[in-house]
Motif scaffolding. Structure first.
Motif, PDB file in Angstrom:
ATOM      1  N   ASP A  98      -3.159  -8.404   8.371  1.00  0.00           N
ATOM      2  CA  ASP A  98      -3.562  -9.679   7.787  1.00  0.00           C
ATOM      3  C   ASP A  98      -2.388 -10.269   6.995  1.00  0.00           C
ATOM      4  O   ASP A  98      -1.934  -9.671   6.021  1.00  0.00           O
ATOM      5  N   PRO A  99      -1.899 -11.453   7.405  1.00  0.00           N
ATOM      6  CA  PRO A  99      -0.748 -12.048   6.705  1.00  0.00           C
ATOM      7  C   PRO A  99      -1.026 -12.314   5.224  1.00  0.00           C
ATOM      8  O   PRO A  99      -0.114 -12.249   4.400  1.00  0.00           O
ATOM      9  N   ASN A 100      -2.298 -12.599   4.872  1.00  0.00           N
ATOM     10  CA  ASN A 100      -2.644 -12.820   3.458  1.00  0.00           C
ATOM     11  C   ASN A 100      -2.474 -11.532   2.648  1.00  0.00           C
ATOM     12  O   ASN A 100      -1.975 -11.556   1.528  1.00  0.00           O
ATOM     13  N   ASP A 101      -2.914 -10.397   3.226  1.00  0.00           N
ATOM     14  CA  ASP A 101      -2.741  -9.103   2.554  1.00  0.00           C
ATOM     15  C   ASP A 101      -1.258  -8.795   2.361  1.00  0.00           C
ATOM     16  O   ASP A 101      -0.836  -8.345   1.299  1.00  0.00           O
ATOM     17  N   ILE A 102      -0.479  -9.039   3.401  1.00  0.00           N
ATOM     18  CA  ILE A 102       0.957  -8.736   3.360  1.00  0.00           C
ATOM     19  C   ILE A 102       1.644  -9.577   2.291  1.00  0.00           C
ATOM     20  O   ILE A 102       2.409  -9.066   1.473  1.00  0.00           O
ATOM     21  N   THR A 103       1.327 -10.871   2.259  1.00  0.00           N
ATOM     22  CA  THR A 103       1.912 -11.766   1.254  1.00  0.00           C
ATOM     23  C   THR A 103       1.480 -11.362  -0.151  1.00  0.00           C
ATOM     24  O   THR A 103       2.304 -11.296  -1.064  1.00  0.00           O
ATOM     25  N   GLN A 104       0.193 -11.077  -0.311  1.00  0.00           N
ATOM     26  CA  GLN A 104      -0.332 -10.687  -1.630  1.00  0.00           C
ATOM     27  C   GLN A 104       0.333  -9.398  -2.131  1.00  0.00           C
ATOM     28  O   GLN A 104       0.684  -9.278  -3.297  1.00  0.00           O
ATOM     29  N   LYS A 106       3.333  -8.225  -1.223  1.00  0.00           N
ATOM     30  CA  LYS A 106       4.753  -8.483  -1.499  1.00  0.00           C
ATOM     31  C   LYS A 106       4.967  -9.272  -2.784  1.00  0.00           C
ATOM     32  O   LYS A 106       6.006  -9.152  -3.416  1.00  0.00           O
ATOM     33  N   ASN A 107       3.969 -10.080  -3.158  1.00  0.00           N
ATOM     34  CA  ASN A 107       4.109 -10.911  -4.359  1.00  0.00           C
ATOM     35  C   ASN A 107       3.588 -10.255  -5.631  1.00  0.00           C
ATOM     36  O   ASN A 107       3.700 -10.825  -6.707  1.00  0.00           O
ATOM     37  N   ASN A 108       3.015  -9.060  -5.526  1.00  0.00           N
ATOM     38  CA  ASN A 108       2.492  -8.395  -6.712  1.00  0.00           C
ATOM     39  C   ASN A 108       3.628  -7.690  -7.455  1.00  0.00           C
ATOM     40  O   ASN A 108       4.372  -6.913  -6.856  1.00  0.00           O
ATOM     41  N   LYS A 109       3.740  -7.965  -8.752  1.00  0.00           N
ATOM     42  CA  LYS A 109       4.862  -7.417  -9.525  1.00  0.00           C
ATOM     43  C   LYS A 109       4.836  -5.898  -9.647  1.00  0.00           C
ATOM     44  O   LYS A 109       5.858  -5.285  -9.927  1.00  0.00           O
ATOM     45  N   TYR A 110       3.690  -5.282  -9.447  1.00  0.00           N
ATOM     46  CA  TYR A 110       3.602  -3.816  -9.574  1.00  0.00           C
ATOM     47  C   TYR A 110       3.892  -3.086  -8.266  1.00  0.00           C
ATOM     48  O   TYR A 110       4.144  -1.887  -8.272  1.00  0.00           O
ATOM     49  N   VAL A 111       3.843  -3.812  -7.156  1.00  0.00           N
ATOM     50  CA  VAL A 111       4.014  -3.182  -5.844  1.00  0.00           C
ATOM     51  C   VAL A 111       5.489  -3.186  -5.453  1.00  0.00           C
ATOM     52  O   VAL A 111       6.105  -4.240  -5.340  1.00  0.00           O
ATOM     53  N   LYS A 112       6.010  -1.983  -5.257  1.00  0.00           N
ATOM     54  CA  LYS A 112       7.409  -1.860  -4.857  1.00  0.00           C
ATOM     55  C   LYS A 112       7.606  -2.370  -3.432  1.00  0.00           C
ATOM     56  O   LYS A 112       8.536  -3.101  -3.156  1.00  0.00           O
ATOM     57  N   THR A 113       6.731  -1.960  -2.531  1.00  0.00           N
ATOM     58  CA  THR A 113       6.779  -2.448  -1.156  1.00  0.00           C
ATOM     59  C   THR A 113       5.474  -2.103  -0.444  1.00  0.00           C
ATOM     60  O   THR A 113       4.685  -1.306  -0.943  1.00  0.00           O
ATOM     61  N   LEU A 114       5.280  -2.719   0.708  1.00  0.00           N
ATOM     62  CA  LEU A 114       4.130  -2.423   1.557  1.00  0.00           C
ATOM     63  C   LEU A 114       4.634  -1.626   2.747  1.00  0.00           C
ATOM     64  O   LEU A 114       5.542  -2.062   3.450  1.00  0.00           O
ATOM     65  N   LEU A 115       4.076  -0.439   2.944  1.00  0.00           N
ATOM     66  CA  LEU A 115       4.448   0.431   4.053  1.00  0.00           C
ATOM     67  C   LEU A 115       3.268   0.522   5.021  1.00  0.00           C
ATOM     68  O   LEU A 115       2.119   0.462   4.610  1.00  0.00           O
ATOM     69  N   SER A 116       3.587   0.692   6.307  1.00  0.00           N
ATOM     70  CA  SER A 116       2.546   0.822   7.322  1.00  0.00           C
ATOM     71  C   SER A 116       2.124   2.268   7.479  1.00  0.00           C
ATOM     72  O   SER A 116       2.953   3.169   7.388  1.00  0.00           O
ATOM     73  N   LYS A 117       0.821   2.470   7.744  1.00  0.00           N
ATOM     74  CA  LYS A 117       0.314   3.817   8.033  1.00  0.00           C
ATOM     75  C   LYS A 117       0.695   4.187   9.448  1.00  0.00           C
ATOM     76  O   LYS A 117       0.729   3.315  10.308  1.00  0.00           O
ATOM     77  N   PRO A 118       0.928   5.439   9.746  1.00  0.00           N
ATOM     78  CA  PRO A 118       1.061   6.542   8.791  1.00  0.00           C
ATOM     79  C   PRO A 118       2.356   6.379   7.978  1.00  0.00           C
ATOM     80  O   PRO A 118       3.260   5.672   8.402  1.00  0.00           O
ATOM     81  N   LEU A 119       2.402   7.034   6.839  1.00  0.00           N
ATOM     82  CA  LEU A 119       3.542   6.915   5.932  1.00  0.00           C
ATOM     83  C   LEU A 119       4.854   7.130   6.690  1.00  0.00           C
ATOM     84  O   LEU A 119       5.057   8.185   7.284  1.00  0.00           O
ATOM     85  N   PRO A 120       5.744   6.118   6.681  1.00  0.00           N
ATOM     86  CA  PRO A 120       7.053   6.290   7.309  1.00  0.00           C
ATOM     87  C   PRO A 120       7.923   7.169   6.394  1.00  0.00           C
ATOM     88  O   PRO A 120       8.637   6.679   5.537  1.00  0.00           O
TER      89      PRO A 120
END
Length: 135
Positions: A98-104, A106-120
């Motif tokens: 979901d592009p909204n989830d991805i944008t949200q 990436k824009n959260n100050k506490y989130v370092k990054t969004l990784l895809s499952k399974p953990l890379p």
């Protein structure tokens, strides 16, 4: 010397929890791993354990969960005392497209990054141990 990390996996999928734990243990030699089944349990875990541990905390946070999802967790996390958030890194770990989830995320100050499952695991290892490569 590599830093020691405590990991908190917040994910409602038991299989994903087990797979992630095994990847962390076998590839990065991280054995101090706790789990919570949703954001509400994750917040409670943080309150209960506070800073009772010496190492830095890494939270692997799923997005889609019942009771309290990843974004609701982040809203609640923001209200916690700074003492609980100190030396904590949050990585969102999700299979969302979901592009909204991805944008949200990436824009959260506490989130370092969004990784895809399974953990890379190789990419994750390079992020948390930038001065050394995983075993």
């Amino acid at each position: 010397m590599r830093p020691n990390y405590k990991i908190l996996i917040i994910d409602d999928n038991t299989i994903d929890q087990i797979v992630t734990k095994q990847l962390l243990k076998k590839t990065l030699d991280i054995t101090d791993v706790s789990t919570a089944n949703n954001g509400k349990e994750g917040i409670q875990w943080l309150i209960d354990h506070g800073k009772s541990f010496e190492e830095s905390l890494i939270i692997l946070l799923d997005i889609k969960m019942p009771e309290m999802d990843g974004f609701e967790f982040l809203l609640e996390y923001e209200t916690l005392p700074e003492e609980l958030k100190k030396e904590t890194q949050i990585f969102m770990l999700s299979s969302t497209l979901d592009p909204n989830d991805i944008t949200q995320a990436k824009n959260n100050k506490y989130v370092k990054t969004l990784l895809s499952k399974p953990l890379p695991i190789k990419e994750f290892g390079e992020m948390i141990y930038p001065d050394s490569s995983p075993k």
